[in-house]
Structure formats: structure tokens, C-alpha cells
Scaffold this active site. Structure first.
Site, PDB file in Angstrom:
ATOM      1  CE  LYS A  55     107.448  39.570   9.703  1.00  0.00           C
ATOM      2  NZ  LYS A  55     108.181  39.019   9.245  1.00  0.00           N
ATOM      3  CD  GLN A  99     109.806  36.630   7.777  1.00  0.00           C
ATOM      4  OE1 GLN A  99     109.318  38.080   7.569  1.00  0.00           O
ATOM      5  NE2 GLN A  99     110.651  36.965   8.300  1.00  0.00           N
ATOM      6  CG  ASP A 122     111.184  44.093   7.102  1.00  0.00           C
ATOM      7  OD1 ASP A 122     111.431  44.364   8.269  1.00  0.00           O
ATOM      8  OD2 ASP A 122     112.016  43.072   6.142  1.00  0.00           O
TER       9      ASP A 122
END
Ligand code: GUN
Length: 299
Positions: A55, A99, A122
Site C-alpha cells: 500500500k 490494517q 477502507d
């Protein structure tokens, strides 16, 4: 030999990243705005390490500002929430991703709820889930967004298609069902308690498999000509006993590719399919968040 068209995640992800890079350059020129993404990794889960590095690298490659916070596995809830508070307040950061999974002892729901919904790239905050379900502009989870790009690329207009989503997770199943509904599909969400699952799947023009069960969906479940999107990433031992004894593993999807590709009209491979779209969609979401936070373009 597969008869189905193979939907190539590599090509589509490359194209999306190139579009994002162009938009990032344009935002810099027109508004002196550089979208910034912060990724938070708690602990040292090896798979998460790989995802987080990817990422960071991809955000820099498209010209974005990138921050990666690596915290020890013993990080407390208060410390993590304090970091999220700082990132919420940081004007150089437009997207925040924590994460998952978090180490034991940390409350995932509470952590996700602390992220500013307008920076929640997200799309996992309940406010974004609610916006999506209400038809309001939302930040949408990245993998479902990737599935939709692949479907539109393959089929064009999705209106009136029968879609069966296998799996009801917050990360994929539920949001992809909402996106399909918003695209005027007739949507069924199937799950572990669904009766006669193969018969349900056989009705579908579009199958999205997101159950996390290796090769569960077989070719004889697929309606001839259907489009199959395989979200599964399952690590399994090789069938070859020598390789298996060496502890070697391979990655397979939730769909039995060989049999499904004989029947489907189009299918995503694993690896090389949906998985590659996820990071590209994260970059796209970060640009969307940056523009909305600055009041640029449509809200
Ligand atoms: N871990 C595996 N998939 C995801 C994802 O989409 N978002 C986050 N935050 N963590 C993940």
C-alpha cells in the site's frame, strides 16, 4: 482449456492506478492538493506486513503522500486511539487505514469507529456502511469496488441481472451486495445456512464468491455464460505429496477455476484477479476522500 473470458486483474489494476496517478497530478496542478494516505499496522503479522508495504509503495508510485505507522503488538487501545485522533486532525492526511486483523486485546470495532468517516478509505466505518445502504455518497470498501469495476468492464450495464453473492461479511459480502443493488441487479445474499446453495447459484448471471472456502463453488453450479468474480484467497497445501511434505502451499480461490471456466462466460483467476484491484481501489478512495474534504467536484 477454459472457454470463459479471463478477467485480468493485472491489466485493470494497472489502468486504474494510471488513472489515479493522472488525477493526483491534476489535483496538484489545479489545487496544490496532494492526497495523503496513512496506513497503521499493529504487530508483525507477516501477511499484513506484505499488504502494508504494498500500500505504501503504490501510494508513492502514483504521487501521493504516504505515511506508514508500525506499532508493536503490545500497543494498548488508548495509544492506538490517540494515533487515530492525530491522523484525523492532520490536514496532510485524507485517508486512514488500520490494517486488520488487530492483535488480540484490541477492540477492532471501537478502533474502526474512531476513524473520521470522511477519511475512512477502507469504507468500514458504520457511517459509510449506512451511507452506502442509504444511497448517499460513501467511501466504499475497496475489494467490493474492485469487483464492480471488473463486472462493468465485462458486462457494461448490469441493470436487471440476477446476482448471487456467496458470503455476508462486512468487508465484502454485504457491501458488494449493496453496490450490485445500486447498479439495479436483483441480488441474493447466500451464506453458510443457505439451503440448496448450488441451485441458488445456478440462477445467477453474476456470481460473487466471498466465503473463504477453497474451491467450494464448482463448475456445475454455474449457469452457462455467467460472469464469476472470485474474491477468495485461500492458502492450501499442494496435492502433490512431495511438495505437500515440504510444506509448500499455493493460493486458490473460492471457485474451482478449472471446472467453472468451462461453463462461465467470464471469470476472474486467483491469483491475478480481484486481489490486485484492492490496492488500486484504495488509492482511488484516497483521491475521492481528498477531493471531498477539500470540496472539489461532486460530493
Ligand atoms: N485485512 C485484509 N483485508 C483488509 C482490508 O480490506 N482492510 C483492512 N483494513 N485490513 C484488511
Amino acid at each position: 482449456m477454459p472457454q470463459a473470458q479471463i478477467i485480468d486483474g493485472k491489466i485493470l489494476a494497472e489502468r486504474l492506478r494510471a488513472e489515479v496517478a493522472q488525477e493526483v497530478a491534476q489535483l496538484k496542478r489545479s489545487h496544490n492538493l496532494r492526497p495523503g494516505l496513512a496506513v497503521v499496522l499493529v504487530g508483525a503479522d507477516p501477511a499484513s506486513e506484505i499488504y502494508v508495504r504494498s500500500k505504501g509503495e503504490h501510494s508513492l508510485a502514483v504521487g501521493m503522500h504516504s505515511l506508514t505507522h508500525r506499532l508493536g503488538a503490545d500497543t494498548g487501545q488508548a495509544e492506538l486511539l490517540a494515533l487515530i485522533g492525530e491522523l484525523n486532525a492532520d490536514p496532510a492526511i485524507h485517508g486512514i487505514l488500520v490494517q486488520l486483523p488487530l492483535p488480540e486485546g484490541l477492540d477492532e470495532r471501537c478502533v474502526l469507529a474512531a476513524i473520521d468517516p470522511d477519511k475512512d478509505v477502507d469504507g468500514l466505518h458504520v457511517v459509510n456502511a449506512g451511507r452506502l445502504a442509504s444511497g448517499l455518497p460513501a467511501l466504499t470498501p475497496c475489494t467490493p469496488l474492485g469487483c464492480m469495476i471488473m463486472l462493468r468492464e465485462t458486462l457494461g450495464d448490469l441493470s436487471g441481472k440476477r446476482a448471487v453473492v456467496i458470503g455476508r461479511s462486512v468487508l465484502v459480502g454485504k457491501p458488494v451486495a449493496q453496490l450490485l443493488l445500486a447498479a439495479d441487479c436483483t441480488v441474493t445474499i447466500a451464506h453458510s445456512r443457505t439451503r440448496d446453495l448450488p441451485d441458488v447459484v445456478r440462477e445467477a448471471d453474476i456470481v460473487v464468491a466471498a466465503v473463504g472456502r477453497p474451491e467450494m463453488v464448482r463448475g456445475d453450479w454455474i449457469k452457462p455464460g455467467a460472469t464469476v468474480i472470485d474474491v477468495g484467497i485461500n492458502r492450501v497445501p499442494f496435492r502433490d505429496p512431495v511438495k505437500a511434505a515440504q510444506g509448500k502451499t499455493k493460493v486458490v480461490g473460492d471457485v474451482h477455476f478449472r471446472s467453472a471456466a468451462q461453463v462461465a462466460g467470464a471469470i476472474t483467476p486467483v491469483p491475478g484477479g480481484v486481489g490486485l484491484m484492492t490496492v488500486a481501489c484504495l488509492l482511488k478512495n484516497t483521491v475521492t476522500a481528498a477531493k471531498r474534504l477539500r470540496g472539489i467536484g461532486e460530493r
